[in-house]
Design an enzyme around this catalytic site. Structure first.
Site, PDB file in Angstrom:
ATOM      1  N   SER A 119       0.829  -1.201   0.000  1.00  0.00           N
ATOM      2  CA  SER A 119       0.000   0.000   0.000  1.00  0.00           C
ATOM      3  C   SER A 119       0.866   1.254   0.000  1.00  0.00           C
ATOM      4  CB  SER A 119      -0.914   0.009   1.219  1.00  0.00           C
ATOM      5  OG  SER A 119      -0.124  -0.043   2.384  1.00  0.00           O
ATOM      6  N   HIS A 140      -2.862  -2.974  -5.739  1.00  0.00           N
ATOM      7  CA  HIS A 140      -3.214  -2.592  -4.378  1.00  0.00           C
ATOM      8  C   HIS A 140      -4.714  -2.768  -4.145  1.00  0.00           C
ATOM      9  CE1 HIS A 140      -3.588   0.642  -1.072  1.00  0.00           C
ATOM     10  NE2 HIS A 140      -3.424  -0.550  -0.541  1.00  0.00           N
ATOM     11  N   GLU A 152      -5.952  -0.380  -7.192  1.00  0.00           N
ATOM     12  CA  GLU A 152      -4.988   0.569  -7.748  1.00  0.00           C
ATOM     13  C   GLU A 152      -3.930  -0.251  -8.486  1.00  0.00           C
ATOM     14  OE1 GLU A 152      -5.094   4.364  -4.663  1.00  0.00           O
ATOM     15  OE2 GLU A 152      -3.669   2.775  -4.268  1.00  0.00           O
ATOM     16  N   ASN A 191      -4.596   6.171  -0.375  1.00  0.00           N
ATOM     17  CA  ASN A 191      -3.958   6.367   0.930  1.00  0.00           C
ATOM     18  C   ASN A 191      -3.307   7.731   1.073  1.00  0.00           C
ATOM     19  OD1 ASN A 191      -4.826   4.060   2.086  1.00  0.00           O
ATOM     20  ND2 ASN A 191      -2.955   2.885   1.705  1.00  0.00           N
TER      21      ASN A 191
END
Ligand code: COA
Length: 655
Positions: A119, A140, A152, A191
């Site tokens: 991540s 991800h 992702e 994130n």
């Protein structure tokens, strides 16, 4: 090349959940970890997950058959030797990942694509451990992947177009919403926004702008995120303050001092308070305590103070060509469960206001992260201020919608309510878009009938309950009045309007169908007015219009007992004209609509007026009283209790 065989290295939480999703979609998967014990626990977890999905009806296939597609091994060579794709899901330690990838390199065939579920770590850096950087990529996934469908796809510097394409094709087959992260910048997209926004919340506490509870309440109820960001940190993975702290330290190293963890994060991390798992985090969880964030605690907190810096981060991603506005919003919707895209929110607020807030924050705190990004600056110069100027991050105007999909099927104009991640709950922008689409179909002479239906498994969950956290009765009254305006427009609309009720239609969703001329329903759908359970009353004509269908006695029963009206009952009550099997629903609904395309238009227009004014002469005054009542009760303790209980999925306790 097409992916057929998948190996997952690491059978922890994410490895197991990814294996489950892949197996559900019909692929064989080999799951590898270092001990039989871990693998046994992983299989138990997967079986548990499958059982829950099966019981809820989300999957139909036999669980043993799905489990049969998952093989486990403690032998890395055995796991990867014939794989087309290897997904690594081991702990976020760079050297450990590199070591494992260099081993996989020895065993995997030449064509195998290597993916990391990291991540935060650099894909370019990880790829260096292999001899195939062109076939190395980030995949991800988000936790839990069955709910959060975002993937992702992260490109390293040498990742080839072909690799990305093959992985994208595979991702679509396992029902992922794909977003390409074209440069492996820290935090990628979701994130980056999530962690910086959480840190911003902590800075706001530090600066005395609000308390933990006030900020959580504003974010959860007014902004409409599933949880406040402090609350979320305490419960995500049973506590993730430590994880975000490390990510922020990483951001600080890579992106600059301004991204350092706010003192509150630092203090908790250093004291070992990571969240629920340690008994304490932002809240105290000891002795089985629960912490409910009150509905209106954040009514006065300035949300723009969080949204503006988040938009600035998004602008940075656009400036660096990491992602497009659409991709960023998809990441927010499907990775963070935002109620709508961040940049859509920015367009509604106005880019000028976002920039003013950033300038104000910069003047006050002199932090680099508040400096207005050139992308926003350029939008100001070009007058692209958002919805009000017709263009911001998106274009607006006829045909460009956020919440609906509009299409024409023969002579039928279709309006599809399209906010599936929120059960198609309606807000003011949503209502205005439906009105706009109706106007568009009114002018189009080829369109003879309009059908309104829902995208996903729901028709519509009614009004978005976030408005009740505003502490503003006027807003509640206005939302009610706007809904009435739309429903009356449908009633007086010169063409037939049909509600094709594909799934649950609750509250305002049910009320919307009542204003339509005719209703057809899927056998799986149900209708209900659950408002009293939330401490509120129906606000879009439910207290009025429904009485014309079923009489006052039945009306009170439906509202007070809050019973679900299934399709058969709806048919018996005369609420719907026809009920269709779920798998033939859309086809039959369209056929039903087709039969109405030949009606004489002038007679029809008069007919609708005669019924609307003649049969229901008191409807409009009744609706006015209903709106006033909705506003009047918006500030009661009952509303606070009812909506809080809904959000925490418990029974309300009205005093
Ligand atoms: N306003 C805002 N958010 C809503 C909403 C509403 N009226 N109805 C549902 N949502 C949210 C849910 O909280 C959930 O959010 P989460 O993903 O953060 O948990 C998300 O939309 C999806 O809903 P979910 O309940 O998980 O979907 P489902 O398909 O299992 O169930 C319903 C659909 C419609 C049966 C269910 O959402 C429901 O009962 N909603 C409440 C309807 C209501 O009371 N309406 C009256 C409002 S005035």
């Amino acid at each position: 090349m097409e992916i057929r065989k998948v190996a997952i290295v690491g059978a922890g939480t994410m490895g197991s959940l990814i294996a489950e999703v892949i197996a559900i979609h019909g692929f064989n998967v080999k799951l590898e970890d270092i001990s039989e014990d871990i693998l046994k626990k992983s299989l138990e977890r997967i079986r548990g997950g499958l059982t829950r999905s099966y019981n809820k009806g989300y999957i139909k296939e036999n669980i043993d058959v799905i489990m049969g597609r998952i093989a486990t091994t403690t032998n890395l060579e055995e796991a990867v030797k014939d794989a087309d794709l290897v997904i690594e899901a081991i702990p976020e330690i760079l050297d450990l990942k590199k070591k494992v990838f260099s081993e996989i390199e020895n065993y995997a065939p030449k064509h195998t694509i290597f993916a990391s579920n990291t991540s935060s770590l650099s894909i370019t850096e990880l790829a260096k451990a292999t001899k195939r950087p062109d076939k190395f990529i980030g995949m991800h996934f988000f936790n839990p992947p069955k709910v959060l469908r975002l993937l992702e796809i992260v490109w390293g510097e040498e990742t080839s177009e072909e690799t990305a394409k093959i992985v994208e094709d595979f991702a679509k087959k396992i029902d992922r919403v794909v977003v390409h992260v074209r440069k492996d910048v820290p935090g990628f997209i979701a994130n980056r926004i999530f962690v910086t926004m959480s840190n911003e919340c902590a800075w706001a506490v530090e600066m005395g702008e609000g308390t933990i509870e006030e900020i959580d309440s504003a974010v959860k109820y007014r902004m409409g995120l599933p949880m406040g960001l402090f609350e979320l940190h305490d419960v995500l993975g049973d506590g993730s303050i430590d994880i975000s702290y490390h990510v922020l330290e990483y951001f600080r190293e890579k992106l600059g001092e301004t991204y350092r963890p706010a003192p509150l994060f630092e203090k908790l991390f250093k004291a070992g308070h990571y969240g629920k798992k340690t008994g304490k985090g932002f809240y105290d969880w000891r002795e089985g305590k629960t912490n409910e964030v009150p509905l209106r605690a954040g009514a006065k907190f300035d949300l723009l103070r969080l949204i503006a810096p988040a938009v600035n981060e998004a602008a940075w991603l656009i400036e660096k060509e990491v992602a497009t506005p659409e991709e960023i919003d998809l990441a927010m919707l499907h990775g963070l469960n935002y109620p709508r895209g961040l940049l859509r929110m920015a367009d509604d607020i106005g880019i000028d206001k976002i920039v003013n807030k950033l300038n104000e924050l910069y003047e006050k705190y002199r932090e680099e992260r508040y400096k207005v990004n050139p992308v926003l600056q350029k939008m100001i110069e070009e007058g692209k201020l958002g919805r009000k100027t017709g263009e911001g991050f998106y274009k607006y105007g006829k045909g460009n919608y956020e919440f609906i999909i509009v299409e024409k099927i023969g002579k039928i104009g279709v309006i599809r309510l399209n906010r599936p991640t929120r059960a198609n709950a309606l807000n003011l922008t949503f209502i205005k878009e439906i009105e706009d689409a109706l106007e568009m179909f009114k002018e189009n002479e080829d369109v003879k009938v309009v059908v309104i239906t829902g995208a996903g498994r729901n028709f519509c969950a009614g009004a978005d309950i976030s408005m009740f956290a505003s502490g503003r009765p006027d807003l509640v009254t206005e939302t009610s009045r706007t809904g009435h305006r739309l429903l009356r427009k449908i009633e007086l609309y010169p063409k037939p309007v049909i509600a094709a009720i594909n799934g649950p239609a609750l509250g305002g969703g049910f009320e919307l169908t009542l204003a339509c001329d005719l209703r057809v329903m899927s056998e799986n759908a149900f209708l209900a007015l659950p408002e009293l359970g939330l401490g509120i009353t129906p606000g879009w004509g439910g207290t009025q219009r429904l009485a014309y269908f079923v009489g006052v006695g039945k009306l009170k029963e439906i509202i007070m007992l809050r019973k679900r009206i299934d399709a058969k009952t709806a048919l018996d009550l005369g609420l719907v004209s026809e009920v269709y099997p779920a798998d033939e629903f859309w086809e039959k609904a369209i056929k039903f609509a087709e039969e109405l395309t030949e009606l004489p238009s002038i007679a029809l227009k008069y007919l609708k007026n005669v019924i609307a004014y003649g049969v229901m002469p008191t409807l409009e005054s009744g609706c006015l009283i209903e709106s006033e009542a909705s506003g009047d009760i918006a500030l009661t303790d009952e509303v606070a209790e009812g909506i809080q209980a809904f959000m925490y999925r418990r029974k309300p306790n009205f005093k």
